[in-house]
Motif scaffolding. Structure first.
Motif, short mmCIF file in Angstrom:
data_model
loop_
_atom_site.label_atom_id
_atom_site.label_comp_id
_atom_site.label_asym_id
_atom_site.label_seq_id
_atom_site.Cartn_x
_atom_site.Cartn_y
_atom_site.Cartn_z
N VAL A 92 -10.86 9.11 -5.60
CA VAL A 92 -10.28 9.45 -6.89
C VAL A 92 -8.81 9.04 -6.88
O VAL A 92 -8.04 9.54 -6.07
N ALA A 93 -8.46 8.11 -7.73
CA ALA A 93 -7.08 7.61 -7.73
C ALA A 93 -6.12 8.68 -8.25
O ALA A 93 -6.47 9.44 -9.14
N GLY A 134 -4.37 -6.23 -16.95
CA GLY A 134 -5.28 -5.51 -16.08
C GLY A 134 -5.45 -4.09 -16.56
O GLY A 134 -4.65 -3.59 -17.35
N SER A 135 -6.51 -3.43 -16.09
CA SER A 135 -6.77 -2.06 -16.55
C SER A 135 -5.76 -1.11 -15.93
O SER A 135 -5.09 -1.44 -14.96
N SER A 136 -5.68 0.10 -16.49
CA SER A 136 -4.74 1.09 -15.99
C SER A 136 -5.05 1.43 -14.55
O SER A 136 -6.21 1.60 -14.19
N GLY A 137 -4.03 1.54 -13.73
CA GLY A 137 -4.20 1.94 -12.36
C GLY A 137 -4.56 0.81 -11.42
O GLY A 137 -4.77 1.03 -10.22
N CYS A 138 -4.62 -0.43 -11.92
CA CYS A 138 -5.02 -1.53 -11.03
C CYS A 138 -3.85 -2.07 -10.21
O CYS A 138 -4.04 -2.96 -9.38
N GLY A 139 -2.66 -1.54 -10.44
CA GLY A 139 -1.53 -1.91 -9.58
C GLY A 139 -0.51 -2.83 -10.23
O GLY A 139 0.36 -3.37 -9.55
N LYS A 140 -0.58 -3.00 -11.54
CA LYS A 140 0.33 -3.91 -12.23
C LYS A 140 1.79 -3.49 -12.08
O LYS A 140 2.65 -4.31 -11.76
N SER A 141 2.05 -2.21 -12.32
CA SER A 141 3.44 -1.74 -12.25
C SER A 141 4.00 -1.90 -10.85
O SER A 141 5.16 -2.28 -10.66
N THR A 142 3.18 -1.58 -9.87
CA THR A 142 3.63 -1.71 -8.49
C THR A 142 3.93 -3.16 -8.16
O THR A 142 4.96 -3.48 -7.53
N LEU A 143 3.05 -4.07 -8.62
CA LEU A 143 3.28 -5.49 -8.38
C LEU A 143 4.57 -5.95 -9.06
O LEU A 143 5.38 -6.68 -8.49
N HIS A 161 0.83 -1.21 0.00
CA HIS A 161 0.00 0.00 0.00
C HIS A 161 0.86 1.24 0.00
O HIS A 161 1.97 1.26 0.52
N TYR A 162 0.33 2.29 -0.67
CA TYR A 162 0.95 3.62 -0.61
C TYR A 162 0.26 4.36 0.52
O TYR A 162 -0.90 4.72 0.40
N GLY A 163 0.96 4.59 1.61
CA GLY A 163 0.33 5.23 2.76
C GLY A 163 -0.84 4.37 3.21
O GLY A 163 -0.68 3.19 3.48
N ALA A 164 -2.03 4.99 3.28
CA ALA A 164 -3.21 4.24 3.71
C ALA A 164 -3.89 3.54 2.54
O ALA A 164 -4.78 2.72 2.72
N GLN A 165 -3.49 3.90 1.31
CA GLN A 165 -4.19 3.37 0.13
C GLN A 165 -3.63 2.01 -0.29
O GLN A 165 -2.48 1.91 -0.72
N PRO A 166 -4.44 0.93 -0.13
CA PRO A 166 -3.95 -0.37 -0.54
C PRO A 166 -3.88 -0.45 -2.07
O PRO A 166 -4.75 0.08 -2.75
N VAL A 167 -2.83 -1.09 -2.57
CA VAL A 167 -2.70 -1.25 -4.02
C VAL A 167 -3.05 -2.69 -4.41
O VAL A 167 -3.86 -2.91 -5.30
N PHE A 168 -2.43 -3.65 -3.74
CA PHE A 168 -2.83 -5.04 -3.96
C PHE A 168 -2.67 -5.81 -2.66
O PHE A 168 -1.98 -5.35 -1.73
N1 LIG Z 1 4.31 6.70 -5.89
C1 LIG Z 1 2.99 6.53 -5.65
N2 LIG Z 1 2.42 7.08 -4.57
C2 LIG Z 1 1.10 6.93 -4.31
N3 LIG Z 1 0.27 6.22 -5.08
C3 LIG Z 1 0.76 5.64 -6.18
C4 LIG Z 1 2.14 5.76 -6.53
N4 LIG Z 1 2.35 5.07 -7.68
C5 LIG Z 1 1.17 4.56 -8.03
N5 LIG Z 1 0.20 4.89 -7.14
C6 LIG Z 1 -1.20 4.46 -7.17
O1 LIG Z 1 -1.21 3.07 -7.07
C7 LIG Z 1 -2.17 2.52 -7.94
C8 LIG Z 1 -1.53 1.50 -8.84
O2 LIG Z 1 -0.61 2.13 -9.70
P1 LIG Z 1 0.21 1.30 -10.80
O3 LIG Z 1 0.89 0.16 -10.13
O4 LIG Z 1 1.09 2.26 -11.54
O5 LIG Z 1 -0.95 0.77 -11.75
P2 LIG Z 1 -0.89 0.22 -13.25
O6 LIG Z 1 0.54 -0.07 -13.58
O7 LIG Z 1 -1.75 -1.01 -13.24
O8 LIG Z 1 -1.47 1.27 -14.14
C9 LIG Z 1 -2.80 3.67 -8.70
O9 LIG Z 1 -4.02 3.97 -8.13
C10 LIG Z 1 -1.83 4.80 -8.51
O10 LIG Z 1 -2.52 6.02 -8.46
#
Ligand SMILES: Nc1ncnc2c1ncn2[C@@H]1O[C@H](COP(=O)(O)OP(=O)(O)O)[C@@H](O)[C@H]1O
Ligand SMILES: [Mg+2]
Lengths: 261, 252
Positions: free
Chosen positions: A260-261, A41-50, A17-24
């Motif tokens: 709002v993401a 997966g759709s944009s913003g679903c957390g693929k890059s972070t994973l 999670h980023y701060g309080a916002q869970p990503v996966f």
């Molecule tokens: N550095 C960051 N700080 C806070 N939130 C982030 C950061 N990077 C990504 N996010 C949030 O984490 C979620 C997943 O992002 P990301 O992994 O880039 O998704 P994807 O690659 O599937 O488009 C998104 O809602 C994005 O807004």
């Protein structure tokens, strides 16, 4: 070399999670040697972070990642990364870009001659033999992405992490690059984790497709793609799988939330 | 072909027109102020040729260029680290922003009396003034360069388990060098402009000193020659800085 592990990469109970916002949360997956896995997966679903967590670039809040049966704490020397942008270093020639990092301290030590040979081989494999002394600014987008691919191949990776590597390219170049990717990773005996939001790309390239979605994100479905290559020659099977994935996607649409993401 | 010849001819034509105006101006002025004849282009040219044959002028030039080099070195030594800090830390950028803007807008020459009081007479206050005037473009361009670094380059370095030194030496510094060189070019221009007045105070060598010296000796042709020389050297310095920038950018 280690005794061959069944899985090249394995993750269990992964959460971030980023701060309080869970990503996966609760992500479990495994990648076998030489396997091409698409993470769709759709944009913003957390693929890059994973992907970054699996590559050892982010430490997960929970769970663990192992590479060849060893817990992964930092990027593994036998893994390499390519991004949506080629991100070549503009002050280095094509050759120096492809060789970038091979001499870093935490990389396996190799002789200069071996290094040159690897770079030559990688550049030849991506069709850039003869362009060694060109500058990145002289390349087209597709050529730059080829150099980025060569930069990854020169490290002789067991696993290539690719984050939407072709989504900035035009459709024709993209198709070329998808075929090239499959060809070179087969030749290099490498596995690939390909992050994409393009269903067709996943079907054309991958041996296995993982569908990611939900909030926080999880892996929702999985398909093994056993359509023979080149898959363009089997439009019926490709279309059937695409429809299957689309209907799975429709079932997994989450209710729109207020944030709002 | 024709356009290339034009590109060469136009600047030459502009210069020729300026010399003609200069000649005309001194001739007209000479009717009411006879001494103006001494400022005419031909005399200045003759004086310049004579001066270039003398060792003394070259010593003044060497002293001035050394001051440029030292002042620039201090400016780079201060400006690049401060610029990196500004680019990396929003906290530092916010804390220092108004202060830097304020200092930047104070004419460096205003510090001259204080500089002389603190640093004494001689080269030290000149170095201080030059460095103080030139540090801002370097600082601001460096900070802009850091802000524009491709995040993927840093991710790439991390994926290679780069050490901190490798990250700075192989990614960050080369990544901001083009910006630093832009800052250096601007800095050289500022230094060259500040140099002449700075050398008119409390030093006994350099081109600024030489200009006052020609005035005191009533050698007006030499004064004009010195002015032309200052312009030429500044042009060459700027050319060198531009060349360096282009060399670094290669095909970009
Ligand atoms: N550095 C960051 N700080 C806070 N939130 C982030 C950061 N990077 C990504 N996010 C949030 O984490 C979620 C997943 O992002 P990301 O992994 O880039 O998704 P994807 O690659 O599937 O488009 C998104 O809602 C994005 O807004
Ligand atoms: Mg992404």
């Amino acid at each position: 070399m280690n005794a061959p592990a069944e899985h090249l990469l394995a993750a269990r109970g992964l959460a971030f999670h980023y701060g309080a916002q869970p990503v996966f949360a609760g992500v479990a997956l495994a990648i076998r040697r030489r396997e091409i896995v698409a993470l769709l997966g759709s944009s913003g679903c957390g693929k890059s972070t994973l992907l970054r967590a699996l590559a050892g670039l982010e430490s997960p809040a929970a769970g663990q990642v192992s590479f060849l049966d060893q817990a992964l704490a930092s990027p593994h020397p036998r893994s390499a990364l390519i991004f949506q942008q080629a991100s070549l270093l503009p002050w280095l020639t094509v050759e120096a870009n492809a060789a970038f990092g091979l001499d870093f301290r935490h990389q396996p030590a190799i002789a200069a001659a071996t290094r040159r040979e690897r770079v030559r081989e990688a550049l030849a494999a991506v069709g850039l033999a003869g362009r060694e002394s060109a500058w990145p600014a002289e390349l087209s987008g597709g050529q730059a992405q080829r150099v980025a691919l060569a930069r990854a191949l020169a490290r002789e990776p067991e696993l290539l992490f690719a984050d939407e590597p072709f989504s900035a390219l035009d459709a024709i170049t993209r198709a070329e690059m998808q075929n090239l990717l499959v060809e070179v990773v087969h030749r290099w005996h490498a596995a690939v984790l390909l992050v994409t939001h393009d269903i067709d790309e996943a079907i054309l390239v991958a041996d296995r497709i993982l569908l990611m979605g939900g909030r926080p994100g999880t892996l929702l479905a999985e398909w093994t793609v056993d359509i023979p290559r080149p898959r363009e020659d089997h439009p019926g099977a490709v279309t059937a799988l695409r429809l299957d994935i689309l209907s799975a996607l429709r079932d997994t649409f989450v209710q729109p939330t207020a944030d709002v993401a | 072909m024709a356009s290339r010849r034009l590109r060469l001819l136009l600047p030459l034509g502009g210069l020729a027109a300026a010399v003609a105006l200069w000649s005309l101006g001194t001739a007209l002025l000479a009717r009411s102020v006879p001494i103006a004849t001494h400022f005419a282009p031909l005399g200045a040219l003759r004086a310049l040729v004579g001066l270039l044959g003398e060792a003394l002028l070259w010593e003044h030039i060497a002293v001035s260029l050394k001051r440029v080099a030292v002042g620039l070195a201090f400016a780079v030594g201060m400006g690049v680290p401060l610029g990196v800090l500004t680019g990396l830390s929003t906290l530092f950028a916010q804390a220092s922003g108004p202060l830097f803007q304020f200092l930047r807008m104070v004419s460096p020459l205003s510090w001259m009396p204080i500089a002389v009081m603190v640093l004494g007479i001689g080269d030290a206050p000149v170095y201080f003034l030059l460095a103080f005037a030139a540090v801002w473009p370097i600082l601001l361009n460096t900070a802009a360069g850091v802000a524009q670094l491709d995040r993927n380059w840093l991710l790439l370095a991390r994926s290679l388990s780069a050490t901190r030194f490798e990250t700075v030496a192989r990614v960050i510094l080369p990544g901001i060098t083009a910006h630093i060189l832009t800052g250096v070019r601007l800095a050289i221009g500022i230094i060259w402009i500040i140099l002449v007045p700075a050398e008119m105070l409390g030093v006994d060598a350099g081109l600024g000193y030489f200009i006052l010296d020609t005035r005191d000796r009533l050698a007006y042709a030499e004064l004009m020659a010195a002015v032309v020389l200052v312009g030429c050297l500044g042009f060459l310095l700027d050319f060198a800085a531009r060349w360096l920038h282009r060399l670094w950018l290669h095909g970009r």
